[in-house]
Write a protein that holds these residues in place. Structure first.
Motif, PDB file in Angstrom:
ATOM      1  N   GLY A 197      40.808  44.988  28.791  1.00 49.23           N
ATOM      2  CA  GLY A 197      41.502  46.013  29.565  1.00 49.23           C
ATOM      3  C   GLY A 197      42.895  45.546  29.952  1.00 49.23           C
ATOM      4  O   GLY A 197      43.085  44.387  30.327  1.00 49.23           O
ATOM      5  N   VAL A 198      43.874  46.444  29.865  1.00 51.11           N
ATOM      6  CA  VAL A 198      45.260  46.114  30.201  1.00 51.11           C
ATOM      7  C   VAL A 198      45.888  47.284  30.947  1.00 51.11           C
ATOM      8  O   VAL A 198      45.414  48.407  30.896  1.00 51.11           O
ATOM      9  CB  VAL A 198      46.099  45.821  28.933  1.00 51.11           C
ATOM     10  CG1 VAL A 198      45.572  44.608  28.199  1.00 51.11           C
ATOM     11  CG2 VAL A 198      46.127  47.033  28.000  1.00 51.11           C
ATOM     12  N   TYR A 219      38.483  41.868  33.649  1.00 50.24           N
ATOM     13  CA  TYR A 219      37.947  43.091  33.048  1.00 50.24           C
ATOM     14  C   TYR A 219      36.446  42.959  32.865  1.00 50.24           C
ATOM     15  O   TYR A 219      35.972  42.014  32.233  1.00 50.24           O
ATOM     16  CB  TYR A 219      38.628  43.339  31.697  1.00 50.24           C
ATOM     17  CG  TYR A 219      38.120  44.554  30.950  1.00 50.24           C
ATOM     18  CD1 TYR A 219      38.359  45.842  31.430  1.00 50.24           C
ATOM     19  CD2 TYR A 219      37.408  44.408  29.761  1.00 50.24           C
ATOM     20  CE1 TYR A 219      37.910  46.949  30.736  1.00 50.24           C
ATOM     21  CE2 TYR A 219      36.956  45.511  29.060  1.00 50.24           C
ATOM     22  CZ  TYR A 219      37.210  46.784  29.546  1.00 50.24           C
ATOM     23  OH  TYR A 219      36.755  47.880  28.861  1.00 50.24           O
ATOM     24  N   GLU A 220      35.714  43.887  33.435  1.00 51.26           N
ATOM     25  CA  GLU A 220      34.260  43.912  33.288  1.00 51.26           C
ATOM     26  C   GLU A 220      33.917  44.766  32.080  1.00 51.26           C
ATOM     27  O   GLU A 220      34.137  45.981  32.075  1.00 51.26           O
ATOM     28  CB  GLU A 220      33.608  44.476  34.550  1.00 51.26           C
ATOM     29  CG  GLU A 220      33.785  43.601  35.777  1.00 51.26           C
ATOM     30  CD  GLU A 220      33.068  44.174  36.990  1.00 51.26           C
ATOM     31  OE1 GLU A 220      32.300  45.153  36.819  1.00 51.26           O
ATOM     32  OE2 GLU A 220      33.275  43.650  38.096  1.00 51.26           O
ATOM     33  N   THR A 221      33.414  44.112  31.037  1.00 52.44           N
ATOM     34  CA  THR A 221      33.075  44.834  29.818  1.00 52.44           C
ATOM     35  C   THR A 221      31.936  45.815  30.087  1.00 52.44           C
ATOM     36  O   THR A 221      30.880  45.412  30.588  1.00 52.44           O
ATOM     37  CB  THR A 221      32.646  43.856  28.707  1.00 52.44           C
ATOM     38  OG1 THR A 221      33.660  42.870  28.543  1.00 52.44           O
ATOM     39  CG2 THR A 221      32.426  44.577  27.395  1.00 52.44           C
ATOM     40  N   PRO A 222      32.124  47.106  29.776  1.00 49.48           N
ATOM     41  CA  PRO A 222      31.059  48.085  30.005  1.00 49.48           C
ATOM     42  C   PRO A 222      29.806  47.748  29.199  1.00 49.48           C
ATOM     43  O   PRO A 222      29.877  47.081  28.153  1.00 49.48           O
ATOM     44  CB  PRO A 222      31.682  49.402  29.509  1.00 49.48           C
ATOM     45  CG  PRO A 222      33.153  49.171  29.532  1.00 49.48           C
ATOM     46  CD  PRO A 222      33.343  47.717  29.228  1.00 49.48           C
ATOM     47  N   GLU A 223      28.669  48.209  29.679  1.00 47.41           N
ATOM     48  CA  GLU A 223      27.402  47.962  28.990  1.00 47.41           C
ATOM     49  C   GLU A 223      27.467  48.505  27.572  1.00 47.41           C
ATOM     50  O   GLU A 223      27.891  49.634  27.337  1.00 47.41           O
ATOM     51  CB  GLU A 223      26.254  48.620  29.757  1.00 47.41           C
ATOM     52  CG  GLU A 223      24.879  48.286  29.197  1.00 47.41           C
ATOM     53  CD  GLU A 223      23.745  48.866  30.032  1.00 47.41           C
ATOM     54  OE1 GLU A 223      22.590  48.821  29.570  1.00 47.41           O
ATOM     55  OE2 GLU A 223      24.032  49.365  31.146  1.00 47.41           O
ATOM     56  N   HIS A 241      37.687  44.500  14.349  1.00 51.57           N
ATOM     57  CA  HIS A 241      38.338  45.460  15.253  1.00 51.57           C
ATOM     58  C   HIS A 241      37.759  45.273  16.649  1.00 51.57           C
ATOM     59  O   HIS A 241      36.708  44.655  16.828  1.00 51.57           O
ATOM     60  CB  HIS A 241      38.148  46.908  14.791  1.00 51.57           C
ATOM     61  CG  HIS A 241      36.750  47.408  14.993  1.00 51.57           C
ATOM     62  ND1 HIS A 241      35.740  47.239  14.070  1.00 51.57           N
ATOM     63  CD2 HIS A 241      36.180  48.074  16.048  1.00 51.57           C
ATOM     64  CE1 HIS A 241      34.620  47.777  14.520  1.00 51.57           C
ATOM     65  NE2 HIS A 241      34.854  48.282  15.721  1.00 51.57           N
ATOM     66  N   TYR A 242      38.452  45.821  17.661  1.00 54.17           N
ATOM     67  CA  TYR A 242      37.946  45.830  19.031  1.00 54.17           C
ATOM     68  C   TYR A 242      38.660  46.934  19.799  1.00 54.17           C
ATOM     69  O   TYR A 242      39.633  47.529  19.304  1.00 54.17           O
ATOM     70  CB  TYR A 242      38.128  44.467  19.711  1.00 54.17           C
ATOM     71  CG  TYR A 242      39.551  43.981  19.810  1.00 54.17           C
ATOM     72  CD1 TYR A 242      40.367  44.323  20.895  1.00 54.17           C
ATOM     73  CD2 TYR A 242      40.098  43.160  18.825  1.00 54.17           C
ATOM     74  CE1 TYR A 242      41.676  43.873  20.989  1.00 54.17           C
ATOM     75  CE2 TYR A 242      41.406  42.706  18.907  1.00 54.17           C
ATOM     76  CZ  TYR A 242      42.190  43.063  19.987  1.00 54.17           C
ATOM     77  OH  TYR A 242      43.481  42.626  20.075  1.00 54.17           O
ATOM     78  N   SER A 243      38.176  47.200  21.002  1.00 51.29           N
ATOM     79  CA  SER A 243      38.753  48.269  21.820  1.00 51.29           C
ATOM     80  C   SER A 243      39.742  47.705  22.829  1.00 51.29           C
ATOM     81  O   SER A 243      39.498  46.674  23.454  1.00 51.29           O
ATOM     82  CB  SER A 243      37.651  49.029  22.565  1.00 51.29           C
ATOM     83  OG  SER A 243      36.825  49.725  21.667  1.00 51.29           O
ATOM     84  N   LEU A 244      40.850  48.401  22.975  1.00 51.81           N
ATOM     85  CA  LEU A 244      41.851  48.085  23.989  1.00 51.81           C
ATOM     86  C   LEU A 244      41.804  49.203  25.027  1.00 51.81           C
ATOM     87  O   LEU A 244      42.144  50.352  24.738  1.00 51.81           O
ATOM     88  CB  LEU A 244      43.245  48.003  23.361  1.00 51.81           C
ATOM     89  CG  LEU A 244      44.391  47.613  24.291  1.00 51.81           C
ATOM     90  CD1 LEU A 244      44.280  46.150  24.677  1.00 51.81           C
ATOM     91  CD2 LEU A 244      45.735  47.878  23.620  1.00 51.81           C
ATOM     92  N   GLU A 245      41.345  48.869  26.233  1.00 56.02           N
ATOM     93  CA  GLU A 245      41.216  49.858  27.302  1.00 56.02           C
ATOM     94  C   GLU A 245      42.485  49.853  28.153  1.00 56.02           C
ATOM     95  O   GLU A 245      42.833  48.837  28.740  1.00 56.02           O
ATOM     96  CB  GLU A 245      39.997  49.539  28.183  1.00 56.02           C
ATOM     97  CG  GLU A 245      38.692  49.359  27.420  1.00 56.02           C
ATOM     98  CD  GLU A 245      38.201  50.650  26.770  1.00 56.02           C
ATOM     99  OE1 GLU A 245      38.548  51.722  27.304  1.00 56.02           O
ATOM    100  OE2 GLU A 245      37.507  50.573  25.741  1.00 56.02           O
ATOM    101  N   ILE A 246      43.195  50.976  28.182  1.00 56.19           N
ATOM    102  CA  ILE A 246      44.399  51.109  28.996  1.00 56.19           C
ATOM    103  C   ILE A 246      43.943  51.593  30.370  1.00 56.19           C
ATOM    104  O   ILE A 246      43.594  52.758  30.559  1.00 56.19           O
ATOM    105  CB  ILE A 246      45.394  52.107  28.380  1.00 56.19           C
ATOM    106  CG1 ILE A 246      45.605  51.793  26.891  1.00 56.19           C
ATOM    107  CG2 ILE A 246      46.706  52.076  29.148  1.00 56.19           C
ATOM    108  CD1 ILE A 246      46.177  50.439  26.606  1.00 56.19           C
ATOM    109  N   VAL A 247      43.921  50.678  31.342  1.00 54.76           N
ATOM    110  CA  VAL A 247      43.310  50.966  32.635  1.00 54.76           C
ATOM    111  C   VAL A 247      44.341  51.505  33.621  1.00 54.76           C
ATOM    112  O   VAL A 247      45.292  50.833  33.993  1.00 54.76           O
ATOM    113  CB  VAL A 247      42.597  49.720  33.216  1.00 54.76           C
ATOM    114  CG1 VAL A 247      41.385  49.358  32.384  1.00 54.76           C
ATOM    115  CG2 VAL A 247      43.524  48.524  33.292  1.00 54.76           C
ATOM    116  N   SER A 248      44.163  52.737  33.984  1.00 54.72           N
ATOM    117  CA  SER A 248      44.965  53.416  34.994  1.00 54.72           C
ATOM    118  C   SER A 248      44.129  54.596  35.450  1.00 54.72           C
ATOM    119  O   SER A 248      42.979  54.761  35.033  1.00 54.72           O
ATOM    120  CB  SER A 248      46.307  53.883  34.423  1.00 54.72           C
ATOM    121  OG  SER A 248      46.109  54.866  33.430  1.00 54.72           O
TER     122      SER A 248
END
Length: 402
Positions: free
Chosen positions: A187-188, A175-179, A59-66
């Motif tokens: 990020g999309v 996309y800069e992966t958070p720490e 699994h992984y995270s999908l960051e919806i950036v807005s």
């Protein structure tokens, strides 16, 4: 993606999909849609680190950036090295655990390299009387699936016929992966559009988020001549003006005006060619410009502008709509400004832009327009466009000095 409750089982639960390309488009666009619809998604890629992470975490995270940031979890994913024998075995497998769908997002240059593995797998599958697969190449290239099919079918003794072209649209920025986050996280932007030609597909291919159409050429050119045209135009104009990002370029009133008018010009050609509603297309342009204005999408003009030689091809994002407008006898002044801007693009780390500047130095702008853009001085209308681009090219030099 959020887990579906028992009352809303995904339509493809228990099915398997193989997606070539575990990069940002694969993990940030096609993979999540397939996963959410119930597929177990196997990503095929050459990056061992990414494949190891997929096979460890699943699994992984999908960051919806807005401005309204949300996070979704993409589950039921795994990985395989794309050059390994396992890929051929997976495609060729029949019965339990067999494959139902192949998709790609590897880039136009890499696409033909998949042919050997896909052909070998399909050959084994057909010999074992396995069902034919639907194949969809999700690339930023007109007729991408046709090109993949041509390469694959040349290696097959039997012919499989489930190759569907498509148009894909989602901005996946740097996309800069958070720490503390996984390297798989991506990020999309919120907007996406996956439009697929329904005619070659077999079976009940039901994937929420996939739009099946019978008039795919319109959607392909609409995306290329609007989103890609606007994106590239902002990058080239913004580069000359000294802006760092597409967002910065969008907030330069002069640049925004040029690009908006260029998109309205291309829209006139598109709606005339395909007999589509001009008012609906104007609304589509507004959506595109709003996407470029997303403050969280810090897309570099240097990244978006790279490979200007490809983007100046006769059927690509800038010259394609210009040629169409000329055929219809319609105005194209702003698109000609954007073409002139592309000729100024020069980034040392981008080989194509270095080659472009070398060509300009050796042959002049007019020579490049003849060779790359394929405009002829013998044609009065094309010659008129050449002269207009030359004039705009000289005028844009002043921007560099401001």
């Amino acid at each position: 993606m959020p887990d579906s409750g028992p009352s809303s089982s995904p339509p493809n639960l228990g099915k398997r999909a193989l997606h070539f390309g575990a990069g940002n488009i694969g993990r940030g666009f096609i993979g999540p849609l397939l996963s959410e619809s119930g597929y177990t998604v196997t990503f095929a890629d050459i990056d061992e680190h990414t494949i190891d992470l997929l096979n460890t975490a699943h699994h992984y995270s999908l960051e919806i950036v807005s401005e309204k940031h949300t996070t979704e979890i993409v589950r039921h994913v795994e990985g395989v090295i794309s050059t390994s024998p396992e890929v051929v075995e997976f495609i060729g497998r029949v019965g339990v655990g067999s494959l139902d769908l192949i998709t790609t997002s590897v880039g136009p240059a890499v696409l033909p390299r998949l042919a050997g593995s896909i052909a070998a797998g399909l050959e084994a599958r057909m010999l074992a009387d396995g069902a034919q697969l639907n194949v969809i190449a999700c690339e930023n290239l007109i007729g991408a699936t046709d090109k993949l099919a041509e390469a694959v079918l040349s290696k097959l003794s039997a012919k499989a016929r489930r190759w569907a072209n498509c148009a894909v649209d989602r901005i996946v920025p740097s996309y800069e992966t958070p720490e503390g986050a996984s390297d798989l996280d991506v990020g999309v932007e919120p907007f996406f559009e996956w439009t697929v030609d329904e005619s070659p597909l077999k079976g009940n291919l039901s994937i929420p988020g996939m739009h099946l159409v019978s008039n795919l050429p319109f959607y392909i050119e609409r995306k290329l001549y609007t989103l890609n045209c606007g994106h590239a135009s902002l990058a080239y104009l913004g580069f000359i003006r000294g802006h760092e990002t597409i967002y910065d370029a969008m907030h330069d009133d002069e640049l925004r005006t040029i690009v908006e008018h260029a998109l309205r010009e291309s829209g006139q050609a598109l709606t005339k060619k395909y007999d589509e509603d001009p008012k609906e297309h104007v609304e589509y342009i507004k959506v595109i410009l709003e996407r470029f204005s997303n403050p969280v999408l810090k897309d570099s003009v240097r990244r978006i502008g790279r490979d200007p030689l490809r983007k100046l091809q006769p059927d690509d994002r800038l010259v394609g709509p210009t040629n169409m407008l000329r055929e219809f006898g319609l105005p194209r002044d702003n698109l000609l400004i954007c073409i002139a801007a592309a000729l100024h693009f020069h980034v040392d780390e981008d080989e194509a832009s270095v080659e472009l500047q070398k060509m300009i130095h050796e042959k002049g702008v007019e020579g490049v327009l003849k060779e790359v853009v394929e405009w002829r001085t013998e044609d009065s209308q094309e010659n008129s466009d050449i002269k207009a681009v030359l004039s705009h090219y000289e005028a844009l030099k002043k921007w560099k000095k401001e």
